[in-house]
Write a protein that holds these residues in place. Structure first.
Motif, mmCIF file in Angstrom:
data_model
loop_
_atom_site.group_PDB
_atom_site.id
_atom_site.type_symbol
_atom_site.label_atom_id
_atom_site.label_comp_id
_atom_site.label_asym_id
_atom_site.label_seq_id
_atom_site.Cartn_x
_atom_site.Cartn_y
_atom_site.Cartn_z
ATOM 1 N N ALA A 117 -5.797 6.302 1.769
ATOM 2 C CA ALA A 117 -5.650 6.471 3.217
ATOM 3 C C ALA A 117 -4.607 7.526 3.562
ATOM 4 O O ALA A 117 -4.834 8.379 4.424
ATOM 5 C CB ALA A 117 -5.285 5.128 3.851
ATOM 6 N N VAL A 118 -3.469 7.489 2.890
ATOM 7 C CA VAL A 118 -2.420 8.469 3.214
ATOM 8 C C VAL A 118 -2.791 9.855 2.714
ATOM 9 O O VAL A 118 -2.400 10.872 3.310
ATOM 10 C CB VAL A 118 -1.048 8.035 2.651
ATOM 11 C CG1 VAL A 118 -0.628 6.699 3.221
ATOM 12 C CG2 VAL A 118 -1.044 7.991 1.136
ATOM 13 N N ALA A 172 0.951 -2.996 -13.034
ATOM 14 C CA ALA A 172 1.286 -1.596 -13.316
ATOM 15 C C ALA A 172 0.555 -0.650 -12.363
ATOM 16 O O ALA A 172 1.149 0.296 -11.828
ATOM 17 C CB ALA A 172 0.931 -1.268 -14.766
ATOM 18 N N GLY A 173 -0.737 -0.902 -12.151
ATOM 19 C CA GLY A 173 -1.500 -0.051 -11.254
ATOM 20 C C GLY A 173 -0.989 -0.118 -9.826
ATOM 21 O O GLY A 173 -0.897 0.911 -9.137
ATOM 22 N N SER A 174 -0.652 -1.312 -9.366
ATOM 23 C CA SER A 174 -0.134 -1.460 -8.008
ATOM 24 C C SER A 174 1.174 -0.696 -7.830
ATOM 25 O O SER A 174 1.370 -0.004 -6.814
ATOM 26 C CB SER A 174 0.091 -2.941 -7.692
ATOM 27 O OG SER A 174 -1.129 -3.642 -7.660
ATOM 28 N N ALA A 179 3.873 3.747 -5.435
ATOM 29 C CA ALA A 179 4.826 4.854 -5.552
ATOM 30 C C ALA A 179 4.208 6.158 -5.040
ATOM 31 O O ALA A 179 4.871 6.944 -4.345
ATOM 32 C CB ALA A 179 5.267 5.004 -7.011
ATOM 33 N N LEU A 180 2.949 6.396 -5.360
ATOM 34 C CA LEU A 180 2.270 7.592 -4.859
ATOM 35 C C LEU A 180 2.187 7.579 -3.333
ATOM 36 O O LEU A 180 2.385 8.611 -2.675
ATOM 37 C CB LEU A 180 0.868 7.687 -5.460
ATOM 38 C CG LEU A 180 0.778 8.012 -6.955
ATOM 39 C CD1 LEU A 180 -0.678 7.921 -7.439
ATOM 40 C CD2 LEU A 180 1.339 9.404 -7.237
ATOM 41 N N THR A 181 1.893 6.416 -2.774
ATOM 42 C CA THR A 181 1.822 6.294 -1.316
ATOM 43 C C THR A 181 3.169 6.612 -0.680
ATOM 44 O O THR A 181 3.253 7.382 0.291
ATOM 45 C CB THR A 181 1.384 4.864 -0.924
ATOM 46 O OG1 THR A 181 0.097 4.594 -1.479
ATOM 47 C CG2 THR A 181 1.334 4.706 0.579
ATOM 48 N N ALA A 186 6.865 10.128 2.343
ATOM 49 C CA ALA A 186 8.195 10.730 2.408
ATOM 50 C C ALA A 186 8.135 12.251 2.429
ATOM 51 O O ALA A 186 8.944 12.912 3.090
ATOM 52 C CB ALA A 186 9.035 10.252 1.224
ATOM 53 N N LYS A 187 7.156 12.833 1.737
ATOM 54 C CA LYS A 187 7.096 14.291 1.602
ATOM 55 C C LYS A 187 6.405 14.965 2.783
ATOM 56 O O LYS A 187 6.821 16.047 3.216
ATOM 57 C CB LYS A 187 6.361 14.661 0.309
ATOM 58 C CG LYS A 187 6.272 16.155 0.026
ATOM 59 C CD LYS A 187 5.584 16.404 -1.300
ATOM 60 C CE LYS A 187 5.548 17.899 -1.621
ATOM 61 N NZ LYS A 187 4.771 18.667 -0.614
#
Length: 350
Positions: A117-118, A172-174, A179-181, A186-187
């Motif tokens: 989504a992001v 681990a996947g979550s 973290a990617l989201t 943030a960026k």
């Protein structure tokens, strides 16, 4: 499989509870359409539905007709489908993995949907081609694929280890996709974009319309049929995969089919409404207290109870703060967390 004690109930009692739950669902649907920022009388709702469904000619205010048919009915139907799908998914995963804390987001699907989504709304990936829901669905499927591959590699293709490894792989996947989201927000996100996406991530039914209904209902029905067909296999899995294999159940095929079915149900629902917590965790335990552990009665009861629960939470999200709609995930957490604590304490005492 579960630390909670479950009462012994007869099959007749189970079906009686399912019937009562179905009647409560009908009542909840009517309430979901009637109650909101502007309350609409029950008879107005019934007349409006009769006009649309049976070509009746009742005199209804045009604005009320539009609110009922194009906004509240679609929102309520998607809420019911989502609640049923998440509750049944939690039930199946708790039975397959023999873990009372398993829920639909254990497979990393929610985190992947959030990332998708992001990526569409903030990073601009596929802009003009992909909608937010489409991006979330792709992200959910990619996350689920990642978790399954990691679990299979970690288990060494031994089915006895798969249940444990899929939980660890899901964690681990979550973490990875969450973290990617956070990194993308943030960026690249401005304050308004960050606020909008955070509202969606907590669960948002405001944007669902008839296209979402036409996707949610078939997804739920197909998933339920697959799961009910394997209801007796789920009974056997309560005693472990070895016990299931000893009575002739093709463990690997059934596990794969059920996990895939629940993952697709969750992915579709999350892609439309965002992450809604506690439904898949709390409702299966509540359903077991009502009808016991026989899955042929437990599955429909769990689905109907989940649907009623989420419709009620959706009503609450619209009326708790006048003039403002809360993310539905906030309401489910506020209700679900205390309910889960009560079930936990009662189960341990018994």
């Amino acid at each position: 499989m579960t630390p909670f004690s479950v009462p012994t109930v007869t099959l007749k009692h189970s079906y009686s509870v399912s019937l009562i739950a179905f009647l409560l669902l009908l009542l909840a649907l009517i309430c979901g359409i009637s109650i909101g920022e502007t309350n609409i009388a029950f008879n107005t709702v019934l007349k409006s539905l009769a006009n649309k469904l049976f070509n009746a000619s009742y005199a209804i205010n045009t604005i009320d007709q539009g609110i009922i048919w194009n906004y509240r009915l679609t929102r309520t139907l998607v809420a019911a489908c989502c609640g049923a799908a998440l509750a049944v998914t939690g039930l199946v995963l708790q039975s397959l993995l023999r873990n009372s804390l398993a829920d639909p987001y254990l497979l990393g699907i929610s985190a992947g949907a959030s990332t998708g989504a992001v990526m569409v709304t903030i990073a601009g990936v596929g802009v003009g081609v992909l909608t937010l829901s489409a991006g979330a669905l792709i992200g959910a499927i990619l996350a689920f694929t990642f978790v399954v591959i990691l679990a299979v590699l970690a288990s060494g293709n031994r089915m006895g280890n798969l249940s444990t490894q899929i939980i660890l792989a899901g964690i681990a996947g979550s973490q990875l996709f969450n973290a990617l989201t956070a990194f993308v927000i943030a960026k690249s996100a401005n304050a308004e974009q960050a606020r909008g996406i955070m509202f969606w991530l907590l669960g948002n039914l405001s944007g669902v319309r008839w296209p979402e209904v036409s996707l949610a209902i078939p997804t739920l029905l197909i998933g339920l049929l697959v799961i009910i067909w394997h209801g007796r296999s789920l009974d056997a899995f309560l005693f472990g995969s070895d016990a299931a294999a000893s009575i002739g159940i093709p463990v690997k095929r059934v596990q794969t089919l059920l996990i895939f079915s629940t993952a697709m149900m969750t992915a579709v629902m999350v892609s439309m409404v965002g992450a809604i917590g506690f439904v898949g965790l709390v409702i299966p335990h509540a359903a077991r207290f009502l009808v016991g552990t026989k899955h042929l009665a437990l599955i429909p009861t769990c689905a109907i109870t989940g649907a009623v629960f989420l419709v009620i939470c959706d009503i609450g999200s619209r009326i708790v703060i006048p003039g403002q709609v809360l993310p539905i995930g906030v309401v489910t957490a506020l209700i679900g967390a205390p309910c889960f604590a009560i079930v936990l304490i009662r189960g341990q005492r018994k």
